[in-house]
Design a protein around this motif. Structure first.
Motif, mmCIF file in Angstrom:
data_model
loop_
_atom_site.group_PDB
_atom_site.id
_atom_site.type_symbol
_atom_site.label_atom_id
_atom_site.label_comp_id
_atom_site.label_asym_id
_atom_site.label_seq_id
_atom_site.Cartn_x
_atom_site.Cartn_y
_atom_site.Cartn_z
ATOM 1 N N LYS A 1 0.264 3.411 -3.146
ATOM 2 C CA LYS A 1 -1.085 3.857 -3.482
ATOM 3 C C LYS A 1 -1.192 5.376 -3.652
ATOM 4 O O LYS A 1 -1.786 5.834 -4.637
ATOM 5 C CB LYS A 1 -2.075 3.360 -2.436
ATOM 6 N N GLY B 1 0.776 -1.226 0.000
ATOM 7 C CA GLY B 1 0.000 0.000 0.000
ATOM 8 C C GLY B 1 0.805 1.273 0.000
ATOM 9 O O GLY B 1 0.251 2.362 -0.107
ATOM 10 N N TYR C 1 0.088 6.314 -7.059
ATOM 11 C CA TYR C 1 -0.806 5.908 -8.143
ATOM 12 C C TYR C 1 -1.999 6.850 -8.235
ATOM 13 O O TYR C 1 -2.398 7.253 -9.326
ATOM 14 C CB TYR C 1 -1.286 4.471 -7.946
ATOM 15 N N LEU C 2 -2.556 7.196 -7.101
ATOM 16 C CA LEU C 2 -3.709 8.092 -7.105
ATOM 17 C C LEU C 2 -3.336 9.480 -7.627
ATOM 18 O O LEU C 2 -4.147 10.142 -8.274
ATOM 19 C CB LEU C 2 -4.310 8.190 -5.698
#
Length: 78
Positions: free
Chosen positions: A6, A3, A9-10
């Motif tokens: 993440k 994670g 990526y967002l």
């Protein structure tokens, strides 16, 4: 740590993490093992050729595929 990527990526932030030369080396090891076992890997062979083309262009040691226009799918901008 799961994670941990993440947020990147967002935010559509894709920092380089693995050089083309290292991908190419690993693909060579995969293909060598596959040949020894008699297992055809045609898609992997194509990917290895794409990485080879990037290395011939002289970009293997310095960047990851997504950092170079020749390694980026059409229509994908940074």
């Amino acid at each position: 740590m799961p994670g941990s990527k993440k947020p990147n990526y967002l935010a559509e932030t894709y920092n380089p993490g693995f050089k083309i030369d290292l991908h190419y080396k690993d693909l060579g090891l995969i293909m060598e093992s596959a040949r020894a076992l008699g297992v055809p890997l045609p898609a992997t062979a194509v990917v290895q050729e794409l990485f080879s083309a990037l290395r011939v262009k002289g970009v293997g040691a310095s960047i990851t595929p997504s950092d170079h226009p020749a390694g980026r799918p059409r229509g994908l901008s940074r």
